[in-house]
Design an enzyme around this catalytic site. Structure first.
Site, mmCIF file in Angstrom:
data_model
loop_
_atom_site.group_PDB
_atom_site.id
_atom_site.type_symbol
_atom_site.label_atom_id
_atom_site.label_comp_id
_atom_site.label_asym_id
_atom_site.label_seq_id
_atom_site.Cartn_x
_atom_site.Cartn_y
_atom_site.Cartn_z
ATOM 1 N N ARG A 101 4.549 18.962 -20.658
ATOM 2 C CA ARG A 101 4.808 17.728 -19.907
ATOM 3 C C ARG A 101 4.281 16.547 -20.714
ATOM 4 O O ARG A 101 3.080 16.467 -20.982
ATOM 5 C CB ARG A 101 4.115 17.795 -18.543
ATOM 6 N N HIS A 146 4.724 6.729 -17.084
ATOM 7 C CA HIS A 146 3.319 7.096 -16.860
ATOM 8 C C HIS A 146 2.459 5.850 -17.149
ATOM 9 O O HIS A 146 1.734 5.800 -18.135
ATOM 10 C CB HIS A 146 2.935 8.275 -17.756
ATOM 11 N N ASN A 190 4.739 8.999 -12.571
ATOM 12 C CA ASN A 190 3.475 9.711 -12.463
ATOM 13 C C ASN A 190 2.512 8.922 -11.576
ATOM 14 O O ASN A 190 2.250 7.749 -11.818
ATOM 15 C CB ASN A 190 2.822 9.840 -13.844
ATOM 16 N N GLU A 191 1.986 9.575 -10.549
ATOM 17 C CA GLU A 191 0.925 8.990 -9.715
ATOM 18 C C GLU A 191 1.174 7.525 -9.350
ATOM 19 O O GLU A 191 0.414 6.640 -9.749
ATOM 20 C CB GLU A 191 -0.433 9.125 -10.418
ATOM 21 N N ASN A 331 -0.289 16.176 -8.463
ATOM 22 C CA ASN A 331 -1.495 16.140 -9.290
ATOM 23 C C ASN A 331 -2.697 16.264 -8.369
ATOM 24 O O ASN A 331 -2.869 15.440 -7.460
ATOM 25 C CB ASN A 331 -1.610 14.819 -10.055
ATOM 26 N N TYR A 333 -6.967 17.208 -8.239
ATOM 27 C CA TYR A 333 -8.203 17.451 -8.973
ATOM 28 C C TYR A 333 -9.395 17.757 -8.063
ATOM 29 O O TYR A 333 -10.306 18.459 -8.452
ATOM 30 C CB TYR A 333 -8.570 16.213 -9.808
ATOM 31 N N GLU A 399 -0.518 18.326 -12.680
ATOM 32 C CA GLU A 399 -1.817 18.094 -13.322
ATOM 33 C C GLU A 399 -2.921 18.727 -12.490
ATOM 34 O O GLU A 399 -2.877 18.700 -11.261
ATOM 35 C CB GLU A 399 -2.172 16.602 -13.431
#
Ligand code: NOJ
Length: 495
Positions: A101, A146, A190-191, A331, A333, A399
């Site tokens: 990615r 991104h 992304n995000e 994503n 974490y 992620e």
């Protein structure tokens, strides 16, 4: 009283975690499950002004004097992947990943952001990278955006000006047309929460604009419409011929109710809606979550606004945005605790508008990043909640990762990956969550935004003091390689 509850709760969590730690899931990952690693253009490429690339918002922010970045770091050279992509692919090959990615730098393709002039050298770089990946049997998964919008578009208001929607779609069209024969997996964004809330609300990411309670909502409104338009463009004009698939990556921590009280359970749900639902609800169901609409309308009126600070979609837009995903990229974490409060903060801002409290206990296992506490059980809870809330979508973990100071003996990272993957495997096995892929962040140490090179997430170490930016496999790279061979977290798996 609160501290007693805190203590009891902590106990429950430690106990819970000990149970999870003790035994890793012993089911092999299915044969068609894909493993990969990720990076992003500004974080690894360098060559910030080479071969016709234009300036983007991260070039602009990192070159400010005084610098707002830790140690005055910049991505001017970063990992130098613009010149060293063949080495990167050799590392990927050695790891044995199914896919890589990476993201494309908008201003490398369109130096001004506008599509009137294509920078062929920039395009060629990505064609070369994709070719090299394919030659080594690695599937490219491309993130179209991104976080690095071209500065000339930012000068016009960036994501808060709706002219960016068509510019983004023009940019995406070029990528589909030029790379779509070889790229079968796309992510539009992304995000987006970080782009919008940190970029235009709280000034924690480029372009560092402070406009809480206003900027992030305007940004999101445009970004969601840009996403939908790019998805529909692919669907209508490219899918049949190219046979690819296109989604979006949305990030969220898991939000765990602080207690079993109805108020705290509702508060945690509200927080998930203000984070993940903000994007996913429009894309899956056509509109912002109702709790966002209600809270922000009520608070806007109290604050003297004639209209809600949360923009509204027209009926036509709702129908247009609804269903614009083939899979959801997630994503994840970490985890936060959430409780209700009787005294919500009246000021403007995304967090304030949610009217709940969230925090991470100090004694949770820490990493080099202040926001990243190690909470493996949050993984299973999150993906199971996504399954139940959003109609059982296909989920790609795009992620997941752990930060430290860059040591080669990175046992902390291995332990993190083991426990999070075990929790993910539990969700697949025991809760029937449709997870199709897992992506480790990151292939190598890289530019960690405002933190510069002070927080390291890589499976490979990069020597940022050397002009050659030598890469060295960490212990975790060897561990990941072994996992990819065995597809199994324990000594011996059952199928
Ligand atoms: C999220 C972002 O997508 C990535 O750019 C960042 O480096 C990692 N998380 C770690 O913070």
């Amino acid at each position: 009283m609160r501290s007693v509850i805190h203590f009891v709760f902590f106990f429950i969590i430690v106990f819970n975690e000990a149970q999870v730690n003790g035994t890793l899931n012993n089911k092999r990952f299915p044969d068609d499950f894909k493993f990969g690693v990720a990076t992003a253009s500004y974080q690894v490429e360098g060559a910030w002004n080479e071969d016709g690339k234009g300036e983007n918002v991260w070039d602009q922010v990192t070159h400010r004097v005084p610098s707002p970045i830790v140690n005055n770091d910049t991505g001017d050279v970063a990992c130098d992947s613009y010149h060293k992509y063949k080495e990167d692919v050799a590392m990927l090959k050695d790891l044995g990943v199914d896919f890589y990615r990476f993201s494309i730098s908008w201003s490398r393709i369109l130096p001004t952001g506008f599509a009137n002039e294509i920078n062929e050298a920039g395009l060629q770089y990505y064609k070369n990278l994709v070719k090299e990946l394919r030659a080594n049997g690695i599937e490219p998964l491309v993130t179209i955006f991104h976080w690095d919008q071209p500065q000339p578009l930012e000068d016009l208001g960036g994501w808060t000006n709706d002219i960016i929607i068509d510019q983004f779609v023009d940019y995406a069209r070029i990528l589909f047309r030029e790379l779509g024969n070889e790229v079968k997996y796309w992510l539009t964004f992304n995000e987006p929460k970080q782009t919008c809330n940190q970029g235009y609300g709280t000034a924690q990411k480029a372009p560092l604009i402070t406009s809480p309670g206003m900027g992030e909502y305007l940004c999101t409104h445009n970004l969601l419409r840009a996403h939908a338009k790019a998805w529909r463009l692919y669907d209508e004009e490219f899918r049949q011929e190219q046979q690819g698939t296109i989604g979006i990556t949305i990030d969220t921590p898991w939000f765990e109710p602080f207690s079993n009280s109805t108020a705290d359970i509702e508060a945690a749900e509200t927080k998930l809606q203000f984070t993940f639902g903000w994007y996913t609800n429009p894309i899956v169901y056509g509109d912002y979550p109702s709790v966002m609409q209600t809270n922000i309308a009520r608070r806007s009126a109290q604050q003297g606004f004639k209209e809600s600070r949360l923009p509204q979609f027209t009926e036509e837009e709702k129908a247009y945005i609804k269903g614009t995903y083939d899979f959801l990229g997630v994503n994840v974490y970490t985890t936060f605790l959430v409780s209700s409060t009787d005294e919500p903060d009246p000021s403007m801002g995304l967090d304030e508008d949610s009217e709940v409290l969230d925090w991470q206990p100090d004694d949770w296992e820490s990493t080099a990043s202040s926001w990243l506490k190690v909470v493996p059980w949050g993984m299973r809870k999150l993906v199971t909640w996504i399954k139940n809330t959003y109609d059982n979508p296909k989920i790609m973990i795009t992620e997941n990762g752990y930060s430290d100071n860059g040591t080669l003996e990175d046992d902390g990272r291995i332990s993190y990956y083991e426990r999070y993957l075990s929790s993910l495997r539990d969700a697949m096995e025991l809760d029937g969550v449709d997870v199709i892929a897992y992506t480790a962040w990151s292939l190598m140490d890289n530019f960690e935004w405002m933190q510069g090179y002070s927080e390291k997430f890589g499976l490979y170490h990069v020597d940022f003091n050397s002009p050659n930016r030598e890469r060295t496999a960490k212990k975790s790279a060897l561990w990941y390689k072994n996992l990819l061979e065995t597809r199994c977290l324990v000594e011996e798996c059952v199928d």
